[in-house]
Scaffold this active site. Structure first.
Site, mmCIF file in Angstrom:
data_model
loop_
_atom_site.group_PDB
_atom_site.id
_atom_site.type_symbol
_atom_site.label_atom_id
_atom_site.label_comp_id
_atom_site.label_asym_id
_atom_site.label_seq_id
_atom_site.Cartn_x
_atom_site.Cartn_y
_atom_site.Cartn_z
ATOM 1 C CG LEU A 279 -61.060 30.930 -59.531
ATOM 2 C CD1 LEU A 279 -61.896 30.263 -58.122
ATOM 3 C CD2 LEU A 279 -60.612 32.379 -58.928
ATOM 4 C CB SER B 132 -59.342 23.991 -62.638
ATOM 5 O OG SER B 132 -60.235 24.121 -64.092
ATOM 6 C CG ASP C 30 -54.045 31.227 -66.431
ATOM 7 O OD1 ASP C 30 -53.795 32.436 -65.990
ATOM 8 O OD2 ASP C 30 -55.138 30.812 -67.171
HETATM 9 P P1 ADP Z 1 -60.422 27.429 -65.833
HETATM 10 O O1 ADP Z 1 -58.985 26.889 -66.160
HETATM 11 O O2 ADP Z 1 -60.508 28.653 -65.510
HETATM 12 O O3 ADP Z 1 -60.850 26.500 -64.553
HETATM 13 P P2 ADP Z 1 -61.069 25.951 -68.155
HETATM 14 O O4 ADP Z 1 -62.258 25.860 -69.215
HETATM 15 O O5 ADP Z 1 -59.790 26.728 -68.925
HETATM 16 O O6 ADP Z 1 -61.289 26.865 -66.881
HETATM 17 O O7 ADP Z 1 -60.542 24.510 -67.658
HETATM 18 C C1 ADP Z 1 -61.693 23.922 -67.140
HETATM 19 C C2 ADP Z 1 -61.528 22.426 -67.623
HETATM 20 O O8 ADP Z 1 -60.435 21.603 -67.244
HETATM 21 C C3 ADP Z 1 -62.691 21.613 -67.303
HETATM 22 O O9 ADP Z 1 -63.825 21.715 -67.907
HETATM 23 C C4 ADP Z 1 -62.190 20.357 -67.448
HETATM 24 O O10 ADP Z 1 -62.090 19.596 -68.823
HETATM 25 C C5 ADP Z 1 -60.552 20.321 -67.009
HETATM 26 N N1 ADP Z 1 -60.297 20.264 -65.535
HETATM 27 C C6 ADP Z 1 -59.848 20.968 -64.646
HETATM 28 N N2 ADP Z 1 -59.686 20.252 -63.579
HETATM 29 C C7 ADP Z 1 -60.002 18.892 -63.745
HETATM 30 C C8 ADP Z 1 -60.073 18.019 -62.780
HETATM 31 N N3 ADP Z 1 -59.659 18.072 -61.681
HETATM 32 N N4 ADP Z 1 -60.280 17.005 -63.338
HETATM 33 C C9 ADP Z 1 -60.724 16.797 -64.563
HETATM 34 N N5 ADP Z 1 -60.770 17.902 -65.454
HETATM 35 C C10 ADP Z 1 -60.309 19.082 -64.986
HETATM 36 MG MG MG Z 2 -58.020 27.435 -67.815
#
Ligand code: ADP
Ligand code: MG
Length: 398
Positions: free
Chosen positions: A139, A141, A186
């Site tokens: 999603l 993040s 994204d």
């Molecule tokens: P997606 O983007 O699909 O959620 P990703 O692997 O690309 O998955 O990104 C996830 C990573 O982004 C997490 O492992 C973390 O390192 C970072 N991340 C995302 N949101 C946060 C947050 N609110 N606080 C800290 N790290 C975050």
């Molecule tokens: Mg990502």
């Protein structure tokens, strides 16, 4: 938490903005200069097309990552997230260099780095993040974290950058600083989506169009089924698909697979008959671009329900040709369709993450129960199911 959790965007946002500000005070012993938000996203259609110069159509979720932030004059960058262990990360902006395994802080630090690399006058800052975007669920993040940082710095340092430019800097940060070879979808979704719309994006020339997507008005609902699994082969498989698509484009003598018109697909497949794996990848990309155009045509004609079969056809293509689905995603999609969904497909990179399900409002609860029960019966952990209300992109809240 109930299996079917509807999100009320406004209430969630107001509550979080105040809490994020409060948490900033607790961490940094001062008030922030402002609070910003950027959303996660789901992709309605157009999967793996973004590194083939193709079409995508994401929509922003009501789930956001919030950042409370202040500028600093001493070149120090301090980062803290409610969602990460380890306290405050402290860096000097002059010392920022791309390095592998930078942890979560690499995403926001990468934004500062990318802005400075582009010659923008960005210095230090204190940032605190608070997110309700599930991480690693497909999603995005990561883009929410990047884009909220970019928007906060844009305002704190009066850079005057347009949302699409912020998205490009965020992609640069993720590609070059974090080291993830993602496309531009994204970040553009997080930066540019608007309430009540899906965002059509041509990833070659970055042409955008807000396509009205009035689910509630049509008595429809878009469910997100977060399978809560992420199978390991993910990263290598992404690189492999990407390389296969590039090989296909070279073999067909085009700059990117986007340049293979749908009408020429039979000849293209014929040419690739000696390479069945590449052939299947090409078939997915070319038909997927066509599906994006067809979804837009049907939405423009007010035939929202008629996009259902296109979503399901997109899933079959990702499963059979692109080969990036998995048992949990197939189970979610098949069960939803058998329980009366209008259409369903996996969304995101694949091998786990989330599926989207278009349902009649009246069927939402029954479809949710059917999917949840099927997961239990198959011995999988319960999925998280929620409603995707097409929401706004990044914005300042305070
Ligand atoms: P997606 O983007 O699909 O959620 P990703 O692997 O690309 O998955 O990104 C996830 C990573 O982004 C997490 O492992 C973390 O390192 C970072 N991340 C995302 N949101 C946060 C947050 N609110 N606080 C800290 N790290 C975050
Ligand atoms: Mg990502």
């Amino acid at each position: 938490m109930s299996a079917h959790e509807a999100v009320t965007p406004t209430a969630a946002r107001e509550h979080s903005a105040a809490r994020t500000e409060e948490d900033f005070r607790a961490v940094y012993a001062a008030a922030p200069a402002g609070v910003w938000a950027a959303p996660g996203r789901v992709n309605l259609i157009g999967e793996h097309t973004d590194y083939n110069d193709g079409f995508v159509m994401p929509l922003a979720l009501p789930h956001t990552t919030l950042a409370a932030a202040s500028a600093r004059t001493d070149g120090v960058l301090r980062l803290h997230s409610g969602g990460a262990d380890g306290g405050v990360v402290e860096l000097r902006v002059d010392d920022l260099r791309p390095a592998p395994d930078g942890g979560w802080a690499a995403y926001p630090a990468g934004i500062v780095w990318a802005m400075r690399e582009a010659g923008l006058p960005v210095g230090g800052a204190d940032l605190h993040y608070d997110s309700v975007v599930p991480t690693g669920a497909g999603l995005s993040s990561s883009a929410a974290l990047e884009v909220v940082t970019a928007l906060a710095l844009n305002d704190l340092y009066a850079l005057g950058l347009a949302p699409q430019r912020l998205a490009q800097l965020a992609q640069r940060a993720e590609n070059a600083f974090v080291g993830v070879p993602c496309g531009i979808m994204d970040q553009t979704a997080a930066a540019c989506c608007t309430d009540g719309h899906a965002l059509f994006l041509d990833t070659r020339d970055l042409t955008r169009r807000q396509v009205p997507f009035d689910l509630a008005g049509e008595g429809l609902r878009l469910l997100v089924v977060d399978t809560r699994v992420k199978h390991e082969l993910g990263d290598g498989a992404y690189a492999e698909r990407r390389a296969g698509c590039e090989r296909g484009a070279r073999a067909l003598g085009v700059r990117a697979l986007r340049d293979v018109p749908y009408a020429h697909l039979p000849e293209a497949l014929e040419k690739l008959s000696g390479e069945p794996v590449v052939q299947a990848l090409v078939r997915h990309i070319v038909t997927e671009n066509q599906r994006v155009e067809e979804v837009i045509a049907r939405l423009d004609a007010g035939r929202t329900r008629a996009i259902g079969p296109l979503l399901s056809a997109g899933h079959a293509s990702l499963r059979d040709d692109f080969k990036i689905s998995c048992a949990e995603l197939d189970l979610a999609v098949d069960t939803a369709n058998a329980a009366g969904a209008v259409g369903a497909r996996m969304t995101g990179g694949g091998f786990g993450g989330s599926a989207i399900v278009l349902v009649e409002e009246a069927d939402a609860a029954a479809v949710t129960t059917a999917v949840t029960d099927a997961f239990t019966a198959a011995g999988h952990a319960a999925p998280r199911v929620f409603t995707a209300v097409p929401s706004a992109g990044a914005r300042r809240l305070k």
